[in-house]
Design an enzyme around this catalytic site. Structure first.
Site, PDB file in Angstrom:
ATOM      1  CE  LYS A  34     -64.524 -37.400 -49.125  1.00  0.00           C
ATOM      2  NZ  LYS A  34     -63.552 -36.170 -49.346  1.00  0.00           N
ATOM      3  CG  HIS A  86     -66.004 -36.515 -44.525  1.00  0.00           C
ATOM      4  ND1 HIS A  86     -65.832 -35.572 -44.509  1.00  0.00           N
ATOM      5  CD2 HIS A  86     -67.004 -36.420 -43.385  1.00  0.00           C
ATOM      6  CE1 HIS A  86     -66.155 -34.799 -43.207  1.00  0.00           C
ATOM      7  NE2 HIS A  86     -67.384 -35.339 -42.840  1.00  0.00           N
ATOM      8  CD  GLU A 133     -68.692 -33.230 -40.326  1.00  0.00           C
ATOM      9  OE1 GLU A 133     -69.108 -34.511 -40.783  1.00  0.00           O
ATOM     10  OE2 GLU A 133     -68.202 -32.572 -40.826  1.00  0.00           O
TER      11      GLU A 133
HETATM   12  P1  TYD Z   1     -60.270 -31.914 -45.477  1.00  0.00           P
HETATM   13  O1  TYD Z   1     -61.211 -31.214 -44.574  1.00  0.00           O
HETATM   14  O2  TYD Z   1     -58.793 -30.866 -44.741  1.00  0.00           O
HETATM   15  O3  TYD Z   1     -59.443 -33.340 -44.381  1.00  0.00           O
HETATM   16  P2  TYD Z   1     -60.627 -34.857 -44.542  1.00  0.00           P
HETATM   17  O4  TYD Z   1     -61.361 -34.898 -45.494  1.00  0.00           O
HETATM   18  O5  TYD Z   1     -59.459 -35.538 -44.008  1.00  0.00           O
HETATM   19  O6  TYD Z   1     -61.169 -34.020 -43.615  1.00  0.00           O
HETATM   20  O7  TYD Z   1     -60.207 -31.699 -47.157  1.00  0.00           O
HETATM   21  C1  TYD Z   1     -61.726 -32.207 -47.245  1.00  0.00           C
HETATM   22  C2  TYD Z   1     -61.347 -32.517 -48.798  1.00  0.00           C
HETATM   23  O8  TYD Z   1     -60.654 -31.444 -49.215  1.00  0.00           O
HETATM   24  C3  TYD Z   1     -60.390 -33.947 -48.634  1.00  0.00           C
HETATM   25  O9  TYD Z   1     -60.976 -35.163 -48.039  1.00  0.00           O
HETATM   26  C4  TYD Z   1     -60.251 -33.578 -49.769  1.00  0.00           C
HETATM   27  C5  TYD Z   1     -59.928 -32.145 -50.275  1.00  0.00           C
HETATM   28  N1  TYD Z   1     -58.930 -32.256 -50.437  1.00  0.00           N
HETATM   29  C6  TYD Z   1     -57.863 -31.424 -51.970  1.00  0.00           C
HETATM   30  O10 TYD Z   1     -58.852 -32.183 -52.987  1.00  0.00           O
HETATM   31  N2  TYD Z   1     -56.948 -31.209 -52.096  1.00  0.00           N
HETATM   32  C7  TYD Z   1     -56.238 -30.911 -50.410  1.00  0.00           C
HETATM   33  O11 TYD Z   1     -54.737 -30.117 -50.725  1.00  0.00           O
HETATM   34  C8  TYD Z   1     -56.569 -30.636 -49.684  1.00  0.00           C
HETATM   35  C9  TYD Z   1     -56.497 -30.805 -47.921  1.00  0.00           C
HETATM   36  C10 TYD Z   1     -58.355 -31.547 -49.362  1.00  0.00           C
END
Ligand code: TYD
Length: 133
Positions: free
Chosen positions: A10, A116, A127
């Site tokens: 990112k 990610h 994706e």
């Molecule tokens: P998510 O798809 O739930 O998690 P991951 O990236 O671990 O698969 O969320 C996507 C992105 O959204 C996460 O990397 C960062 C952001 N995010 C926040 O900023 N705050 C939060 O509370 C959550 C759950 C996600």
């Protein structure tokens, strides 16, 4: 079984200058880089990518963050690649990420958690098409 994952370093990871360190971590594990590119993401692509979060209060912040600078997109492949890479990445909230994971090593906040990685084979297929059309 060999699985592919779509990984994004990112904007915060790029700004911190840890592209190489992150890629080295994956390479040392034995994962194969199938594709790699640096790009700046478009709003529409990020909205589609994070559509599952569209009702969350932080959705707009996530979009703004993801388009705030260049990112590095990779397709990584390895045995049980999806779960292996998710393990290496660590929990969404870096404060809860296991020690030694990428997010625990390099981040403090969910809103800027460096990386990610796809969370299922199905998501990875979507994706990979989205980011390497
Ligand atoms: P998510 O798809 O739930 O998690 P991951 O990236 O671990 O698969 O969320 C996507 C992105 O959204 C996460 O990397 C960062 C952001 N995010 C926040 O900023 N705050 C939060 O509370 C959550 C759950 C996600």
């Amino acid at each position: 079984m060999l699985e592919q994952s779509l990984v994004i370093i990112k904007p915060d990871g790029v700004k911190k200058g840890i592209i190489g360190e992150i890629i080295t971590t994956f390479e040392k594990r034995g994962l194969t880089i199938k594709e790699m590119k640096m790009t700046t993401l478009e709003t529409d692509v990020v909205k589609e990518h994070y559509a599952h979060l569209s009702d969350k209060p932080f959705f707009q912040d996530v979009i703004d963050f993801m388009i705030s600078g260049p990112v590095v997109c990779l397709i990584l492949e390895g045995p049980s690649g999806i779960s292996v890479i998710r393990q290496m990445v660590g929990a969404t909230n870096p404060l809860e990420a296991a020690p030694g994971t990428i997010r625990a090593n390099f981040a403090f906040e969910s809103g800027s958690n460096v990386i990610h990685a796809s969370d299922s084979v199905e998501a990875a297929n979507d994706e990979i098409k989205r980011f390497f059309a």
